[in-house]
Design an enzyme around this catalytic site. Sequence first.
Site, PDB file in Angstrom:
ATOM      1  N   SER A  23     -18.004   5.040   2.456  1.00 20.03           N
ATOM      2  CA  SER A  23     -18.587   4.476   1.242  1.00 20.03           C
ATOM      3  C   SER A  23     -17.712   3.387   0.629  1.00 20.03           C
ATOM      4  CB  SER A  23     -18.848   5.582   0.228  1.00 20.03           C
ATOM      5  OG  SER A  23     -17.636   6.271  -0.044  1.00 20.03           O
ATOM      6  N   SER A  53     -10.494   2.780   0.822  1.00 17.90           N
ATOM      7  CA  SER A  53      -9.585   1.644   0.668  1.00 17.90           C
ATOM      8  C   SER A  53     -10.176   0.514  -0.169  1.00 17.90           C
ATOM      9  CB  SER A  53      -9.198   1.089   2.044  1.00 17.90           C
ATOM     10  OG  SER A  53      -8.444   2.042   2.741  1.00 17.90           O
ATOM     11  N   GLU A 125      -4.036 -17.137  -1.318  1.00 18.04           N
ATOM     12  CA  GLU A 125      -3.138 -16.111  -0.766  1.00 18.04           C
ATOM     13  C   GLU A 125      -2.579 -16.637   0.543  1.00 18.04           C
ATOM     14  OE1 GLU A 125      -5.279 -12.415  -0.537  1.00 18.04           O
ATOM     15  OE2 GLU A 125      -5.157 -12.086  -2.691  1.00 18.04           O
ATOM     16  N   ASP A 228     -10.359   8.760  10.967  1.00 10.78           N
ATOM     17  CA  ASP A 228     -11.271   9.773  11.524  1.00 10.78           C
ATOM     18  C   ASP A 228     -12.391   9.162  12.368  1.00 10.78           C
ATOM     19  OD1 ASP A 228      -9.790  11.589   9.883  1.00 10.78           O
ATOM     20  OD2 ASP A 228     -11.058  10.990   8.205  1.00 10.78           O
ATOM     21  N   HIS A 249       2.093  -5.112   5.082  1.00 14.65           N
ATOM     22  CA  HIS A 249       2.052  -6.014   3.924  1.00 14.65           C
ATOM     23  C   HIS A 249       3.480  -6.285   3.471  1.00 14.65           C
ATOM     24  CE1 HIS A 249       1.089  -7.786   0.082  1.00 14.65           C
ATOM     25  NE2 HIS A 249      -0.185  -7.776   0.398  1.00 14.65           N
ATOM     26  N   ARG A 298       0.748 -13.521   6.459  1.00 14.31           N
ATOM     27  CA  ARG A 298       1.385 -12.253   6.122  1.00 14.31           C
ATOM     28  C   ARG A 298       2.416 -11.792   7.154  1.00 14.31           C
ATOM     29  NH1 ARG A 298      -3.133  -8.469   3.793  1.00 14.31           N
ATOM     30  NH2 ARG A 298      -3.093 -10.025   2.139  1.00 14.31           N
ATOM     31  N   HIS A 359      -0.463  -1.719   6.066  1.00 19.49           N
ATOM     32  CA  HIS A 359      -1.509  -2.142   5.138  1.00 19.49           C
ATOM     33  C   HIS A 359      -2.898  -2.175   5.777  1.00 19.49           C
ATOM     34  CE1 HIS A 359      -3.204  -4.149   1.674  1.00 19.49           C
ATOM     35  NE2 HIS A 359      -3.533  -5.215   2.374  1.00 19.49           N
ATOM     36  N   GLU A 383     -12.979  -1.803   8.310  1.00 21.25           N
ATOM     37  CA  GLU A 383     -11.653  -1.690   8.934  1.00 21.25           C
ATOM     38  C   GLU A 383     -11.652  -0.862  10.216  1.00 21.25           C
ATOM     39  OE1 GLU A 383      -8.464  -0.652   6.268  1.00 21.25           O
ATOM     40  OE2 GLU A 383      -6.973  -0.655   7.874  1.00 21.25           O
ATOM     41  N   ARG A 394      -4.834 -10.188  10.454  1.00 17.97           N
ATOM     42  CA  ARG A 394      -5.918 -10.535   9.535  1.00 17.97           C
ATOM     43  C   ARG A 394      -5.452 -11.510   8.453  1.00 17.97           C
ATOM     44  NH1 ARG A 394      -7.257  -8.581   4.543  1.00 17.97           N
ATOM     45  NH2 ARG A 394      -5.666  -6.956   4.687  1.00 17.97           N
ATOM     46  N   LEU A 400     -12.552  -7.514   2.945  1.00 18.28           N
ATOM     47  CA  LEU A 400     -13.763  -7.184   2.180  1.00 18.28           C
ATOM     48  C   LEU A 400     -14.922  -8.045   2.682  1.00 18.28           C
ATOM     49  CD1 LEU A 400     -12.305  -6.934  -1.470  1.00 18.28           C
ATOM     50  CD2 LEU A 400     -13.024  -5.043  -0.020  1.00 18.28           C
TER      51      LEU A 400
HETATM   52  C1  SIN Z   1      -3.297  -8.347  -1.413  1.00 17.26           C
HETATM   53  O1  SIN Z   1      -3.824  -8.363  -2.508  1.00 17.26           O
HETATM   54  O2  SIN Z   1      -2.183  -8.818  -1.173  1.00 17.26           O
HETATM   55  C2  SIN Z   1      -4.034  -7.691  -0.296  1.00 17.26           C
HETATM   56  C3  SIN Z   1      -5.214  -8.466   0.033  1.00 17.26           C
HETATM   57  C4  SIN Z   1      -5.613  -8.202   1.428  1.00 17.26           C
HETATM   58  O3  SIN Z   1      -5.152  -7.236   2.031  1.00 17.26           O
HETATM   59  O4  SIN Z   1      -6.369  -8.983   1.982  1.00 17.26           O
END
Ligand code: SIN
Length: 557
Positions: A23, A53, A125, A228, A249, A298, A359, A383, A394, A400
């Site tokens: 969900s 998540s 980001e 799972d 992360h 990242r 992460h 995910e 990623r 999302l």
């Molecule tokens: C974050 O806010 O740094 C995480 C965002 C993400 O995992 O895409």
Amino acid sequence: MPRSLSAPVPGWAASADVIVVGSGIAGLTCALRLRERVDRVLLVTKTVLDEGSTAWAQGGIAAALHPEDSPEEHLEDTLVAGVGLCDREAVEALVTEGPQRVRQLVALGAEFDRDADGEIKLTREGGHHRDRIAHAGGDATGREISRALIAALDRVRDDPGIEVVEHALVVDLLDDGAGRVNGVTLHVIGEGQLDGVGAAYARAVVLATGGLGQIYTSTTNPPVATGDGMAAALRAGARVTDLEFIQFHPTVLFLGEGSTGQQPLISEAVRGEGAFLVDAAGHRIMEGRHELADLAPRDVVARAILDTMRDQGVDHVYLDARHLGAAFLEERFPSIVASCRSLGFDPATDLLPVAPAQHYASGGIETDLHGRSSLPGLYACGECSCTGVHGANRLASNSLLEGLVFAHRIADDIPARIAAGELAEPEVPERPDRAGGDARGDHALLDHSQRLTVQRAMTSGSGPVRSAESTAATAVVLGELAALPPSKAAPGPKTWETTNLLHLGQVLTALAARREETRGGHVRSDFPERDDARWLARQSVVVAPDRSLTLTERSMP
Ligand code: SIN
């Protein structure tokens, strides 16, 4: 690898056209869309609707919403972050359909932060060359998306076309005996008829069960993230791909060496607004390492931190956000500021101790562009899936979006296939048994008391930095745990979760040991360079009916 987990024979049976498991943004979107197109949807979730998540996602959702941005630029940034292993067609679907899907989310009721002109505010980001991250509640984007989707679900909750079952842990997949997935076994902590282990049958099953972060000692994932769905699909024989690419992360609040479980995330958006990384002497860590400095992809930032920690013999570095000021920080990052302050750190006045922590799983159940897995009748989304969008790493805030875009694709595909007569109605047996499971009854379970042993072995050997030696040591520990006598563990949710972590850990470790290079989220101390001549390839595993594990490799075009 066992084909199923040891579990009580199902005591009840249910049926629907489609079962959606999970969900988060993927599961809720899929269930809501499917409800308009098929007669009966059964949505099951492990705890309560908003505990996955998605609700923890801080930074936002990436989409080319600004008039000066374009899907092509978003595509380019995504491909660069994925370091050569993205599926280009899947990324094209993501970036071209993304903006429309985000607008639909807004129409559904999700309230994103807006500027004085009423336009959705966009931030930046790591790895993005444009401001394209929409956010909500400052740093509570996932919570707002989750709220809006659950509110939409509440509006149709009394509709007989959709049934929601909470506290329902999927144990294994069921099949029709001819290789087509036609249901799941579930453990429900409920009342009345749906209590204990049961079997639910459907024309199609959509797994949207999230990640596996709890496989490591520290993670940003909530406690429910025990892989799972991924593990059930693996045991059932679905192709699982890219599992070695785990994203760590860079900026997770460091609470001391002994801290385990879910740790507080300091969103990359804080660096997007100007914060930067320093060592204990105040030297900037990212300067001169990448053209985007603190906003490099990242994996690049996480690796720079790990290098600094190794070179300086320390277990954390610092994030400096002090110059952003209390007023700005409180307005833009209310949840992060509150969480830091509750733990004794004030981002407006203190350097924040940070270290990388698990992460995101970039790999998972392999799917095609319609979200179909390699097993007929089984779909995966979010995910737990591997659409090929992420490749080796990623891009920030693409998760999302991936859940959203591919949930729509699945919700388009299933009704079309039902109409074409491709997804037959399942036969619901009067007395459900463990159909499709392993009839031999010796499916070893790993007792919950061993969870920390799995987590420690994974963190030390298959964690942020790996080597031939470390992965071999982890494989030995996990192999010994897998060989423990089955009688040692009683079936039950905690034990099934721990066994799922073990199964995924074994596969992840095998793939990490084979990949003798450093790429994206996979860092090898003994092979510190990327090797395009040998490793421009993706690895997959499949569990055969005789329980053997087949590993395949596909070169990228
Ligand atoms: C974050 O806010 O740094 C995480 C965002 C993400 O995992 O895409």
